[in-house]
Design a protein around this motif. Sequence first.
Motif, mmCIF file in Angstrom:
data_model
loop_
_atom_site.group_PDB
_atom_site.id
_atom_site.type_symbol
_atom_site.label_atom_id
_atom_site.label_comp_id
_atom_site.label_asym_id
_atom_site.label_seq_id
_atom_site.Cartn_x
_atom_site.Cartn_y
_atom_site.Cartn_z
ATOM 1 N N THR A 58 0.855 -1.189 0.000
ATOM 2 C CA THR A 58 0.000 0.000 0.000
ATOM 3 C C THR A 58 0.887 1.233 0.000
ATOM 4 O O THR A 58 2.109 1.143 0.199
ATOM 5 N N PHE A 59 0.291 2.380 -0.214
ATOM 6 C CA PHE A 59 1.062 3.620 -0.148
ATOM 7 C C PHE A 59 1.637 3.813 1.247
ATOM 8 O O PHE A 59 2.792 4.217 1.410
ATOM 9 N N PRO A 92 0.642 10.345 -4.103
ATOM 10 C CA PRO A 92 1.575 10.453 -5.237
ATOM 11 C C PRO A 92 2.160 9.105 -5.605
ATOM 12 O O PRO A 92 2.054 8.126 -4.851
ATOM 13 N N GLY A 93 2.795 9.043 -6.739
ATOM 14 C CA GLY A 93 3.393 7.797 -7.191
ATOM 15 C C GLY A 93 4.818 7.604 -6.725
ATOM 16 O O GLY A 93 5.450 6.599 -7.060
ATOM 17 N N ARG A 94 5.324 8.602 -5.960
ATOM 18 C CA ARG A 94 6.714 8.506 -5.512
ATOM 19 C C ARG A 94 6.808 9.006 -4.080
ATOM 20 O O ARG A 94 6.133 9.945 -3.684
ATOM 21 N N VAL A 108 7.982 -0.252 -4.205
ATOM 22 C CA VAL A 108 6.975 -0.980 -3.434
ATOM 23 C C VAL A 108 5.746 -1.032 -4.330
ATOM 24 O O VAL A 108 4.986 -0.080 -4.426
ATOM 25 N N ALA A 109 5.601 -2.160 -5.025
ATOM 26 C CA ALA A 109 4.586 -2.280 -6.086
ATOM 27 C C ALA A 109 4.833 -1.172 -7.104
ATOM 28 O O ALA A 109 5.921 -1.049 -7.639
ATOM 29 N N SER A 110 3.848 -0.304 -7.340
ATOM 30 C CA SER A 110 3.988 0.742 -8.352
ATOM 31 C C SER A 110 4.527 2.046 -7.784
ATOM 32 O O SER A 110 4.644 3.036 -8.515
#
Length: 309
Positions: A58-59, A92-94, A108-110
């Motif tokens: 997860t995020f 966010p994606g990062r 971590v995953a995407s």
Amino acid sequence: MRPRQKLPDSLTALAARQAGVLSAAQLTAAGVSPDVRRRFRQGWITIAPKLYLLEGTTFEAALWVGVLRGGSSAAISGAAACYLHGFLRDTPGRVTVWTLQQRSPLDVASIQVRFRRGDRRGRGAPSRTSPEEVALCDLADESDETTTVSAVASALANRRTTPSRLLETLRIKGPTRHSSTLSRLVSHANSGIESALEWRFHTRVLEPHRLPVPRRQEWTHSGRVDGVYPAEGLFVELDGMRDHTNWSKDMWRDNEHALRLGAVTLRYGWWAVETSPCAVAAQLAAALSARGWTGTVSRCRACPTDSPV
């Protein structure tokens, strides 16, 4: 057959607080031997050296992976910290982590977890930088102007920081990406601007065409409105890409204003303000003039020659 061992309650609770992430050091501190740890690891994901993920990615797990991998000096910053502070609505994606240790990026995953070498003071759990450092030092360095303005406007509107603290951070840091825009935004901190779209409307529609500034974030009997010109009986609503999704409620409010106050509501979204600010200015000026405004709209340098402005 050896019975399956259970994770000690203290570690189960710790893993729950850390979104399912545990480090080898934490396992050792809780009295879990290397042999027992190896048995536990059969059902875990080794996400990095001596770092284990007990549950799904997860995020929140990516945040904890970042601070645990970064060590005691680690502090989340940039867009991820803005999300933790509540300044951004979308994850966010990062994840950017400042640490004094040298660390390679990992996924971590995407979600990419990126490490930057340096000293940042962290707070909270997981550790994250202050609102001022997030907004002006790190988020501006890694994000576009719209994202940065949106976060700063939200931080100011929700009183998570102050104009003076932001300006002091700007002074100490010196010129950075978007610093000129942020300085202007902070100077309007008490004017009711709470979103990037409201800022765009102010700087692309109102200021260049010298139109009067409405009273912002006003409450009426039907709810809060983005802007109102009381003398002219004119409301302005700015519909962001994710805002005002309940159109029936919005229309009901507009109808109430028309019936009770004889007021007109003009609505503008991202497309109109970004691509046709001069046309928006002309329409707003026409509505104001029709309802008693005696001022004069000005042409800006971007106004097309056939513009009614």
